[in-house]
Design a protein around this motif. Structure first.
Motif, PDB file in Angstrom:
ATOM      1  N   ALA A  50      22.994  17.373  11.258  1.00 37.76           N
ATOM      2  CA  ALA A  50      22.329  16.300  11.988  1.00 37.76           C
ATOM      3  C   ALA A  50      21.948  15.142  11.071  1.00 37.76           C
ATOM      4  CB  ALA A  50      21.095  16.845  12.702  1.00 37.76           C
ATOM      5  N   ALA A  51      21.437  15.460   9.881  1.00 43.17           N
ATOM      6  CA  ALA A  51      21.030  14.417   8.942  1.00 43.17           C
ATOM      7  C   ALA A  51      22.223  13.561   8.526  1.00 43.17           C
ATOM      8  CB  ALA A  51      20.366  15.036   7.715  1.00 43.17           C
ATOM      9  N   ARG A  52      23.365  14.196   8.266  1.00 43.56           N
ATOM     10  CA  ARG A  52      24.550  13.432   7.862  1.00 43.56           C
ATOM     11  C   ARG A  52      25.036  12.506   8.970  1.00 43.56           C
ATOM     12  NH1 ARG A  52      28.689  16.707   3.941  1.00 43.56           N
ATOM     13  NH2 ARG A  52      27.182  17.097   2.265  1.00 43.56           N
ATOM     14  N   LEU A  53      24.691  12.840  10.197  1.00 45.19           N
ATOM     15  CA  LEU A  53      25.124  12.029  11.332  1.00 45.19           C
ATOM     16  C   LEU A  53      24.073  11.003  11.740  1.00 45.19           C
ATOM     17  CD1 LEU A  53      26.806  14.896  13.334  1.00 45.19           C
ATOM     18  CD2 LEU A  53      27.954  13.040  12.118  1.00 45.19           C
ATOM     19  N   GLY A  54      23.013  10.894  10.949  1.00 47.69           N
ATOM     20  CA  GLY A  54      22.047   9.829  11.165  1.00 47.69           C
ATOM     21  C   GLY A  54      20.798  10.201  11.919  1.00 47.69           C
ATOM     22  N   ALA A  55      20.595  11.482  12.219  1.00 47.92           N
ATOM     23  CA  ALA A  55      19.406  11.886  12.970  1.00 47.92           C
ATOM     24  C   ALA A  55      18.170  11.906  12.082  1.00 47.92           C
ATOM     25  CB  ALA A  55      19.621  13.269  13.578  1.00 47.92           C
ATOM     26  N   ARG A  56      17.025  11.671  12.704  1.00 45.28           N
ATOM     27  CA  ARG A  56      15.746  11.907  12.033  1.00 45.28           C
ATOM     28  C   ARG A  56      15.400  13.364  12.292  1.00 45.28           C
ATOM     29  NH1 ARG A  56      14.267   7.173  14.924  1.00 45.28           N
ATOM     30  NH2 ARG A  56      12.644   8.341  16.060  1.00 45.28           N
ATOM     31  N   VAL A  57      15.661  14.213  11.314  1.00 52.04           N
ATOM     32  CA  VAL A  57      15.585  15.655  11.530  1.00 52.04           C
ATOM     33  C   VAL A  57      14.706  16.314  10.484  1.00 52.04           C
ATOM     34  CG1 VAL A  57      17.741  16.010  10.221  1.00 52.04           C
ATOM     35  CG2 VAL A  57      16.949  17.781  11.808  1.00 52.04           C
ATOM     36  N   ALA A  58      13.899  17.248  10.937  1.00 54.31           N
ATOM     37  CA  ALA A  58      13.063  18.050  10.051  1.00 54.31           C
ATOM     38  C   ALA A  58      13.459  19.513  10.195  1.00 54.31           C
ATOM     39  CB  ALA A  58      11.586  17.875  10.392  1.00 54.31           C
ATOM     40  N   LEU A  59      13.211  20.284   9.144  1.00 53.57           N
ATOM     41  CA  LEU A  59      13.471  21.715   9.161  1.00 53.57           C
ATOM     42  C   LEU A  59      12.161  22.458   8.960  1.00 53.57           C
ATOM     43  CD1 LEU A  59      15.498  24.122   9.148  1.00 53.57           C
ATOM     44  CD2 LEU A  59      15.574  23.879   6.655  1.00 53.57           C
ATOM     45  N   ALA A  60      11.885  23.410   9.843  1.00 57.22           N
ATOM     46  CA  ALA A  60      10.761  24.336   9.665  1.00 57.22           C
ATOM     47  C   ALA A  60      11.347  25.682   9.281  1.00 57.22           C
ATOM     48  CB  ALA A  60       9.943  24.446  10.946  1.00 57.22           C
ATOM     49  N   ALA A  61      10.990  26.184   8.123  1.00 60.40           N
ATOM     50  CA  ALA A  61      11.601  27.410   7.606  1.00 60.40           C
ATOM     51  C   ALA A  61      10.668  28.052   6.593  1.00 60.40           C
ATOM     52  CB  ALA A  61      12.951  27.097   6.963  1.00 60.40           C
ATOM     53  N   ARG A  62      11.104  29.200   6.108  1.00 63.13           N
ATOM     54  CA  ARG A  62      10.374  29.933   5.069  1.00 63.13           C
ATOM     55  C   ARG A  62      11.391  30.289   3.993  1.00 63.13           C
ATOM     56  NH1 ARG A  62       5.297  32.111   5.279  1.00 63.13           N
ATOM     57  NH2 ARG A  62       4.836  33.900   3.918  1.00 63.13           N
ATOM     58  N   VAL A  63      11.226  29.732   2.809  1.00 61.96           N
ATOM     59  CA  VAL A  63      12.192  29.894   1.722  1.00 61.96           C
ATOM     60  C   VAL A  63      11.479  30.462   0.498  1.00 61.96           C
ATOM     61  CG1 VAL A  63      13.944  28.787   0.289  1.00 61.96           C
ATOM     62  CG2 VAL A  63      13.477  27.898   2.587  1.00 61.96           C
ATOM     63  N   GLY A  64      11.714  31.734   0.212  1.00 65.23           N
ATOM     64  CA  GLY A  64      11.086  32.361  -0.937  1.00 65.23           C
ATOM     65  C   GLY A  64      11.510  31.719  -2.247  1.00 65.23           C
ATOM     66  N   LEU A  65      10.573  31.652  -3.195  1.00 60.93           N
ATOM     67  CA  LEU A  65      10.848  30.991  -4.473  1.00 60.93           C
ATOM     68  C   LEU A  65      11.552  31.895  -5.471  1.00 60.93           C
ATOM     69  CD1 LEU A  65       7.593  28.902  -5.017  1.00 60.93           C
ATOM     70  CD2 LEU A  65       9.861  28.103  -4.313  1.00 60.93           C
ATOM     71  N   LEU A  72      17.258  25.527  -3.262  1.00 58.50           N
ATOM     72  CA  LEU A  72      17.778  25.367  -1.905  1.00 58.50           C
ATOM     73  C   LEU A  72      17.012  24.273  -1.169  1.00 58.50           C
ATOM     74  CD1 LEU A  72      18.189  29.141  -0.925  1.00 58.50           C
ATOM     75  CD2 LEU A  72      19.908  27.599  -1.893  1.00 58.50           C
ATOM     76  N   VAL A  73      15.690  24.249  -1.356  1.00 58.91           N
ATOM     77  CA  VAL A  73      14.878  23.215  -0.710  1.00 58.91           C
ATOM     78  C   VAL A  73      15.216  21.845  -1.293  1.00 58.91           C
ATOM     79  CG1 VAL A  73      12.531  22.449  -0.209  1.00 58.91           C
ATOM     80  CG2 VAL A  73      13.067  24.894  -0.256  1.00 58.91           C
ATOM     81  N   ALA A  74      15.436  21.784  -2.592  1.00 55.65           N
ATOM     82  CA  ALA A  74      15.799  20.512  -3.227  1.00 55.65           C
ATOM     83  C   ALA A  74      17.100  19.955  -2.659  1.00 55.65           C
ATOM     84  CB  ALA A  74      15.912  20.699  -4.737  1.00 55.65           C
ATOM     85  N   GLN A  75      18.041  20.836  -2.351  1.00 55.12           N
ATOM     86  CA  GLN A  75      19.299  20.385  -1.763  1.00 55.12           C
ATOM     87  C   GLN A  75      19.084  19.810  -0.365  1.00 55.12           C
ATOM     88  OE1 GLN A  75      21.487  24.244  -3.209  1.00 55.12           O
ATOM     89  NE2 GLN A  75      23.040  22.797  -2.516  1.00 55.12           N
ATOM     90  N   LEU A  76      18.183  20.414   0.399  1.00 55.02           N
ATOM     91  CA  LEU A  76      17.872  19.884   1.727  1.00 55.02           C
ATOM     92  C   LEU A  76      17.288  18.479   1.624  1.00 55.02           C
ATOM     93  CD1 LEU A  76      16.339  23.120   3.237  1.00 55.02           C
ATOM     94  CD2 LEU A  76      18.353  21.941   4.136  1.00 55.02           C
ATOM     95  N   VAL A  77      16.376  18.296   0.690  1.00 53.94           N
ATOM     96  CA  VAL A  77      15.771  16.980   0.486  1.00 53.94           C
ATOM     97  C   VAL A  77      16.839  15.960   0.124  1.00 53.94           C
ATOM     98  CG1 VAL A  77      14.182  15.657  -0.956  1.00 53.94           C
ATOM     99  CG2 VAL A  77      13.529  17.938  -0.140  1.00 53.94           C
ATOM    100  N   ALA A  78      17.768  16.356  -0.736  1.00 53.69           N
ATOM    101  CA  ALA A  78      18.832  15.450  -1.157  1.00 53.69           C
ATOM    102  C   ALA A  78      19.722  15.035   0.011  1.00 53.69           C
ATOM    103  CB  ALA A  78      19.674  16.105  -2.252  1.00 53.69           C
ATOM    104  N   GLU A  79      19.806  15.884   1.020  1.00 48.02           N
ATOM    105  CA  GLU A  79      20.620  15.564   2.203  1.00 48.02           C
ATOM    106  C   GLU A  79      19.867  14.715   3.218  1.00 48.02           C
ATOM    107  OE1 GLU A  79      23.681  15.967   2.961  1.00 48.02           O
ATOM    108  OE2 GLU A  79      24.467  17.469   1.573  1.00 48.02           O
ATOM    109  N   GLY A  80      18.601  14.431   2.955  1.00 49.31           N
ATOM    110  CA  GLY A  80      17.832  13.606   3.878  1.00 49.31           C
ATOM    111  C   GLY A  80      17.103  14.373   4.946  1.00 49.31           C
ATOM    112  N   VAL A  81      16.949  15.699   4.766  1.00 52.56           N
ATOM    113  CA  VAL A  81      16.217  16.522   5.719  1.00 52.56           C
ATOM    114  C   VAL A  81      14.732  16.514   5.369  1.00 52.56           C
ATOM    115  CG1 VAL A  81      15.929  18.853   6.654  1.00 52.56           C
ATOM    116  CG2 VAL A  81      18.226  17.990   6.116  1.00 52.56           C
TER     117      VAL A  81
END
Length: 321
Positions: A50-65, A72-81
């Protein structure tokens, strides 16, 4: 920061992908051709699509460190999520998906381990900011009770809900009354229908029967045969674009991310489905999962900027602010 119009409640995995000449038979060992590791999980995939297609999109998730989950979270940020709703517990490991892709037909086999995805609590759902949302999307790699509560809160906030009932899990039929749009593949649709005590001979019958269980609309994806859509106007088939499939992993997530992007923009159903199928066609024509997901300009170019006609009460909405 601008408020998101789409919230994806979903999983984040580290994908471990092996490419082989074909899918192995039970008990068989094959020599693979190559191996790679990348950000994955149905929630992350749909958010990135969705982000690559121009949406204003947020992700709610739980990602263990543990095991470098922060990357993995850093990659999401880099994609505009928007990741403000991603919780990162220090004592948990992220989910993992083991994926085999067969070169002969580009089909795949996937085994997932939930990791921190499986611990997403109701308290995290209650804390979600849903003001201004248009669509909430969830899959089934999370606790079903958390999904149910998120859908209840989304409706209370005036948003519509999408359930991508994948992977299929017993008990998910109880979510259907809370679902505005149900997205399933043919196997998931059949499993869900069997759980409900019914059967259907065709994708059209499957989609229509599932719609009668509560959703305003149902999409049954059929791979290279396109999809079947059913709403109050009845079921109809939409053919896929003809492309040479290279890798089908993530195609369904691309379809969902593109579809909800188009719906959030207020596009009529026919145009939204055409947009989603074009995005999925581009994705399967390339190797990789998120690496294969297209940008908006590529999808528009494939569509040749020809708008599709048609409308549906499901998606009628004012222009975006």
């Amino acid at each position: 920061m601008t408020r998101p119009e789409i919230l994806i409640l979903g999983s984040v995995n580290r994908d471990l992908i092996v490419h082989a000449p074909r899918l192995p038979l039970p008990g068989e060992t094959l020599r693979g051709q190559r191996f790679g590791s990348c950000l994955g999980g149905k929630g992350a995939n749909q958010a990135v699509a969705a982000a690559r297609l121009g949406a204003r999109v947020a992700l709610a998730a739980r990602v263990g460190l543990q095991e470098n989950g922060a990357a993995l979270v850093a990659q999401l940020v880099a994609e505009g999520v928007d990741t403000r709703a991603v919780v990162q517990p220090a004592d948990e490991a992220p989910g993992v998906a083991l994926i085999v892709v067969g070169a002969e037909d580009a089909e795949n086999q996937i085994v997932t381990v939930a990791g921190s995805n499986g611990t997403l609590p109701l308290a995290q759902v209650e804390a979600l900011d849903m003001a201004g949302l248009r669509w909430l999307v969830a899959q089934q790699e999370l606790p079903l009770q958390s999904i149910a509560r998120a859908f209840e809160r989304a409706h209370a906030a005036g948003a519509k809900t999408v359930l991508n009932a994948a992977p299929y899990r017993p008990g998910c039929e109880r979510l259907l009354p809370l679902v505005d749009l149900l997205v399933v593949n043919a196997l998931e649709a059949q499993a869900l229908m069997a759980t409900l005590g019914g059967a259907a001979a065709t994708p059209e019958a499957l989609a229509d029967a599932l719609r009668r269980q509560g959703p305003a609309a149902v999409l049954v994806s059929l791979g290279g045969d396109g999809l079947c859509w059913a709403d109050a106007d009845g079921p109809r088939r939409v053919p896929a674009r003809a492309v040479k499939a290279v890798d089908t992993v993530g195609a369904g997530d691309t379809l969902v991310g593109a579809l909800v992007t188009a719906l959030a923009e207020g596009r009529p159903v026919a145009a939204a489905l055409a947009f989603a199928l074009a995005a999925a066609a581009l994705a399967v024509s390339r190797a990789g999962v998120q690496d294969a997901m297209p940008r908006r300009a590529e999808v528009e170019a494939l569509l040749n900027l020809n708008p599709a006609a048609g409308s549906s009460p499901l998606i009628d909405s004012p222009d975006r602010a």
